[in-house]
Every structure is written in C-alpha cells, then in structure tokens.
Design an enzyme around this catalytic site. Structure first.
Site, PDB file in Angstrom:
ATOM      1  N   LYS A   1      39.332 -10.034  30.998  1.00 13.73           N
ATOM      2  CA  LYS A   1      39.433  -8.627  30.597  1.00 13.73           C
ATOM      3  C   LYS A   1      38.097  -8.181  30.013  1.00 13.73           C
ATOM      4  CE  LYS A   1      42.678  -5.519  28.228  1.00 13.73           C
ATOM      5  NZ  LYS A   1      42.990  -4.603  29.309  1.00 13.73           N
TER       6      LYS A   1
HETATM    7  N1  PMP Z   1      45.901  -5.080  34.827  1.00 16.15           N
HETATM    8  C1  PMP Z   1      44.882  -4.463  34.208  1.00 16.15           C
HETATM    9  C2  PMP Z   1      43.674  -4.102  35.000  1.00 16.15           C
HETATM   10  C3  PMP Z   1      44.955  -4.164  32.836  1.00 16.15           C
HETATM   11  O1  PMP Z   1      43.965  -3.530  32.217  1.00 16.15           O
HETATM   12  C4  PMP Z   1      46.135  -4.508  32.122  1.00 16.15           C
HETATM   13  C5  PMP Z   1      46.251  -4.186  30.655  1.00 16.15           C
HETATM   14  N2  PMP Z   1      45.656  -5.182  29.864  1.00 16.15           N
HETATM   15  C6  PMP Z   1      47.165  -5.161  32.810  1.00 16.15           C
HETATM   16  C7  PMP Z   1      47.008  -5.442  34.158  1.00 16.15           C
HETATM   17  C8  PMP Z   1      48.407  -5.592  32.101  1.00 16.15           C
HETATM   18  O2  PMP Z   1      48.121  -6.634  31.221  1.00 16.15           O
HETATM   19  P1  PMP Z   1      48.971  -6.903  29.906  1.00 16.15           P
HETATM   20  O3  PMP Z   1      50.378  -7.005  30.333  1.00 16.15           O
HETATM   21  O4  PMP Z   1      48.431  -8.158  29.383  1.00 16.15           O
HETATM   22  O5  PMP Z   1      48.757  -5.734  29.021  1.00 16.15           O
END
Ligand code: PMP
Length: 306
Positions: A157
C-alpha cells in the site's frame, strides 16, 4: 470529515495544526512512502475497538519492506501509537490513517537514508460511497488499468499507487458513476480504486487473485471467513472476466472505507434484479456485527481502546 485534535508524529502526540512537513520533502515529489487505512467502531459498551489492527500494521510493515524503507518502530510501538491517537481523539467510530514518508529535503530519487517518519491521524468519516451502501453502487470499467506485476508491487500500500486509483476514480465520477472498476494488464477484473470486489454466482463466491494486481484487502480476508463460516458459501480466488461479472447473481465491493457495499450495475448492465442481493445484505449485517464485537468468535479481531 472531522479530524481528531491530535496527530501522533514520530513518537509524540502534537496538535493537528502543528503536524507539518517541508514542501521540498522527498515523498511529496516522488510518492515514495506507505500508508494504511483502518477503522475503529464504538462497541456496545461504549469503548472504541480497532478492527484488525495487527493485520493492518503487518501490511504497513510489509509495504515499507517492499520498497526497502525502514519503519523505525516495532509492531508493538505502532500498536500503542494507534491506540493512543484514537484515545486522544475521543472518537468512537473513526477512520485511522497511519502514513510513513521520507522526511528529507532532498532532490534525486536515491535518498541518503531510508528511515521513515511516521504520522497517525484519525477522523470521523462516514460510508465511503455514501448512499450506495443502501441502494447499491453503479460502477463502470475505466480506461486506466491496474499496473502489471512487473511495474510495481500492487500488494504494497504505497502512496504512488494511488495516482492510478485517482485517475480511475476521476473518470468514473466525471461520467456520473459511483465508483470505478479496474481491469488488470491482461484484461481480467482486478479491483476498485480503494476496494476489492466479489461476485456470487449459483451460491459460490469468487474474487480476483493476488496476481490480478490487487491490494489484498484486510476486509477481503475478513469477508472470505464470514462467507465460508457464517453463510456457508465456497469462496475461490479466481481470474474473473468482465462477462462473468455482468452475469453475476450478486456483486459487491469490500474494503475498510466501503465496508460491504452492493454493486447493482456495471457498464450499464443490471446485476441480478438490480437490487442489492440477499447474500450481500446478510453479509453487510454480519460484517457490521463482527466489527462491533457482537460475534463472539470474532472478538479476537478487535483491539479495545480502554
Ligand atoms: N484495494 C485498494 C487499492 C485499496 O486502496 C484498498 C483500501 N486499503 C483495498 C483494496 C481494501 O483493503 P482493506 O480491506 O485492507 O481496506
């Protein structure tokens, strides 16, 4: 959007207005840095509980490692820092944003050191896709694809990844849709700009695999457990074509910000009967119960902020 009064910045809580960086900071120019997004929910006894704190911090640490950046705090220290920041805000339901960046005023891609500064902010933030949580989202595939696996690690991320998500969001919103849906470099379904996607067909759930350039969401992991253990569905990580998506019985987004949000239309094609599906509805309720500590066996996912 209301921010908490304090920001945790490199080891101490300081007033929101004093949490500043220099305009010539490395990360501002090149996007080299990592972040997280998690939520805390007010539990039934009034105490805020942070949902899957450890999993989010582990991904934070991995994201830094993938870019050979040094997070100068241990998992335990970061945990304490997040808890302290939530406590100081006085918020119950809130969104938590840790960010780590190269806090050096240096030009040139190769920084003299890769030790990161870390800041944590919290804010009151409602459902990311607003009314779509109830009525279902209208989404469109956009021209911008997810980066191929040999361009950058999509499973980290990192700040710079969000240029791609930003372009996708802009295109979808400017065309009047609630959210974008992106394909990977091969043309298979990948994810939304800030959320993962699931489809349900004939009582089975499918979601794109990590090799489809997704960020493997913590919510995606949670939902896989809930679908299997509580709703009795099989869940497979499989390449999904757009045609499969159009033909789904039910579709939904999952993510920390969107939680579980139904999708009722893709590219002008109605999904199912055009209403949020029954499995999606049950999953929304189940997810809400789990994050608020109402499901006994999932209480271990919650870190209480006493
Ligand atoms: N894909 C992307 C590109 C994201 O930015 C997020 C948000 N963090 C998610 C998926 C979902 O991840 P999470 O469930 O960990 O929030």
């Amino acid at each position: 959007m209301r921010w908490g009064e304090k920001i945790w910045f490199d080891g101490e809580l300081i007033p929101f207005s004093e949490a500043k960086v220099h305009v010539m900071m490395h990360t501002l120019h090149y996007g080299v840095g990592v972040f997280e997004g998690m939520r805390a929910y007010r539990l039934d006894d009034g105490t805020p509980g942070i949902f899957r704190l450890e999993e989010h911090l582990k991904r934070f640490a991995f994201s830094a490692r993938a870019y050979k950046l040094e997070l100068p705090y241990t998992l335990e220290e970061l945990k304490k820092a997040v808890i302290e920041t939530v406590r100081a805000s006085g918020f119950g339901d809130c969104y938590i944003r840790p960010i780590a960046f190269i806090n050096l005023t240096q030009i040139g891609l190769y920084p003299s050191e890769r030790r990161l500064s870390v800041a944590i902010g919290v804010l009151e933030w409602g459902k990311y896709l607003g009314k779509a949580y109830e009525r279902g989202a209208r989404v469109a595939t956009v021209r911008w694809r997810r980066p191929p696996p040999d361009v950058l690690p999509a499973n980290a991320k990192a700040i710079g990844n969000y240029l791609n998500s930003y372009l996708a969001t802009l295109e979808a919103r400017e065309r009047g849709f609630d959210e974008a849906l992106m394909l990977d470099h091969r043309g298979f379904v990948s994810e939304g700009p800030g959320e993962n996607v699931f489809l349900v067909k004939n009582g089975r759930a499918l979601t794109p695999p990590v090799h489809a350039s997704i960020l493997p969401g913590i919510t995606r992991g949670t939902v896989m457990v809930l679908l299997r253990e509580k709703l009795g569905l099989s869940v497979e990580e499989r390449d999904i074509t757009l045609g499969m998506l159009y033909d789904a019985d039910e579709l939904f987004f999952v993510g920390t910000a969107v939680e579980v949000t139904p999708i009722v239309e893709v590219d002008g094609i109605t999904i199912g009967n055009g209403q949020p599906g029954s499995i999606t509805r049950r999953l929304q309720k189940l997810y809400e119960d789990a994050v608020r500590g109402r499901v006994e066996e999932y209480r271990g996912w919650i870190t209480r902020v006493e």
